[in-house]
Design an enzyme around this catalytic site. Sequence first.
Site, PDB file in Angstrom:
ATOM      1  N   LYS B  51       0.063   6.035  -7.065  1.00  0.00           N
ATOM      2  CA  LYS B  51       0.003   4.879  -5.237  1.00  0.00           C
ATOM      3  C   LYS B  51       0.543   4.031  -5.570  1.00  0.00           C
ATOM      4  O   LYS B  51       1.137   3.341  -4.511  1.00  0.00           O
ATOM      5  CB  LYS B  51      -1.808   4.957  -6.114  1.00  0.00           C
ATOM      6  CG  LYS B  51      -2.115   6.326  -5.967  1.00  0.00           C
ATOM      7  CD  LYS B  51      -2.389   6.569  -5.126  1.00  0.00           C
ATOM      8  CE  LYS B  51      -3.214   8.472  -4.330  1.00  0.00           C
ATOM      9  NZ  LYS B  51      -3.341   9.383  -2.770  1.00  0.00           N
ATOM     10  N   SER B  76     -11.843   5.694  -1.594  1.00  0.00           N
ATOM     11  CA  SER B  76     -12.281   5.143  -3.225  1.00  0.00           C
ATOM     12  C   SER B  76     -11.588   5.468  -4.505  1.00  0.00           C
ATOM     13  O   SER B  76     -12.530   5.002  -5.259  1.00  0.00           O
ATOM     14  CB  SER B  76     -13.522   5.721  -2.883  1.00  0.00           C
ATOM     15  OG  SER B  76     -13.298   7.215  -3.024  1.00  0.00           O
TER      16      SER B  76
END
Lengths: 315, 315
Positions: B51, B76
């Site tokens: 990511k 989250s």
Amino acid sequence: MITKEAIEAAHERIKVYIDHTPVMTSEAINALVGANVFFKCENLQKAGAFKARGAMNAVLVLSNEARAKGVATHSSGNHAQAIARSAKIMGIKSYIVMPHTAPEIKKRGVISFGGEIFECEPTLESRETTLQEVVKKTGASVIHPFNDYEVITGQATVAKEFFEDIPSLEVIIPPVGGGGLLSGTALSTKYFSPATSVFAGEPEGADDAYRSLKSGIIEPSQSNSIADGLLTTVGDKTFPIIRDHVKGVITVSDQEIINAMRILWENLKVIVEPSGAVPFAAVLKAKDTFRNKKVGVILSGGNVDLSRAFKLFGL
Amino acid sequence: MITKEAIEAAHERIKVYIDHTPVMTSEAINALVGANVFFKCENLQKAGAFKARGAMNAVLVLSNEARAKGVATHSSGNHAQAIARSAKIMGIKSYIVMPHTAPEIKKRGVISFGGEIFECEPTLESRETTLQEVVKKTGASVIHPFNDYEVITGQATVAKEFFEDIPSLEVIIPPVGGGGLLSGTALSTKYFSPATSVFAGEPEGADDAYRSLKSGIIEPSQSNSIADGLLTTVGDKTFPIIRDHVKGVITVSDQEIINAMRILWENLKVIVEPSGAVPFAAVLKAKDTFRNKKVGVILSGGNVDLSRAFKLFGL
């Protein structure tokens, strides 16, 4: 004396059989230590430890005649697997003397590389007697885990690679057990990065290197630590190199080793065995010595049962 | 359409901010699978997951004016940390909307990178409303976790690096959640290694990609798996790329994910989170599809609490 050229030749010799392991860093760990820390990941090495290097070098320098008769050693740890793996690569037999009390995972490791295990009692005397019998029967060449110049030369390639990837380290710090990795590191530092200081981390419960460095002669010690790869005493081939080239040995408790190990797992996302976490535990303990420095830590191995690690972490 | 040049430019742009992660192999795993398996270790990437790439690219392409107002997202998971890290590097603010039920470790991760957390209810509606409020107040740019062309382009650099390091992979297999990594992988494969087949691994309990690929339209699904990074549904930007370029999606059960995860920890000595073990679980399940092939598996992340992992392992 092991020369610069000998280390370079060993590196060329073993290169195709070992991994050039990655160097990792962590912003969180740098902040925690207050230094610029680089980790050489020999825990990600073939067979899970730097031992693959020395074993491979020692097997490769044997004459064809000697090699054909196989290789033998006594070890219940990473050297046993490394010897079995090197023998398998060369298509020869390996005979490993292990105490019958050795953990199943270590035996399975040796067997997975085709090694033949000879069980003995868990005493040095029984190990040596059993090894002599095996050698008498097979004619195999014995490769000592650390007190062997070809093994030391192989282990020296860890630091050589480290200096190639991260130039101008101010400190390099491996763990010390029998001293194969430490003496090899000291020699590579002398030849390839002479401005770097060599330290070592050692368990408090097996602090023979620490005490020997102080007195100038090889001192015996007890062998009581969770760092099961570092319980041996420095040898007459490794110690003189350590004495002449190592700046200091920092001893750490088992709890300090466990803490360091957990920080490494959580921040680097790699599995390090207790012995492999010892130098980082030493860096954490002696932060002031290393503050703002460029520090190279050798993570020497990653062979630990998950269930054992889980217990050590208190989870 | 994302071009080859766009992926190359993204790679140049983000290079200094991310790690070129290592590729690992294991003789034991090759024997187990009956194939030649290469693992691209994005679990060792900065902030613990691939990511970092998409987030960094999306932040870097913002105009100076937009960037000065900060960036925002709701997540989250690993995207939240990646956005906070990218913002910290650029010296700007990041606003992260998270359900108040999110694990402490994820919150701490965001805070450690200086991100500001806005808590919401654990529903998509509450997340989106809260995010809108944050944007209204701050003027921050929203960076979606996957349904964003700049994010997809950033994630495409994983496969580009993989092909550079290991040419002629016959198969490449990432996991699929929202499809950012999978669509990026599919595009890099098309441009840099067109002979390679793209598969994906997906949890059975969140099999929207599997069913969408079958029907040709985006199908909703339940979100029930231990692979907490893969519970989202493919988006209208990711799915068309997946539909056109992905050969198959293989679904796996939670138990298969846990088994795969343990094999990776024990053999590669690296920590992989449940989501990151999904493609390897798929390879183990569909061995016949991959037999004797050169298979590239993407280990997408390593962010898992040790206590949670040990519970999953039953230790």
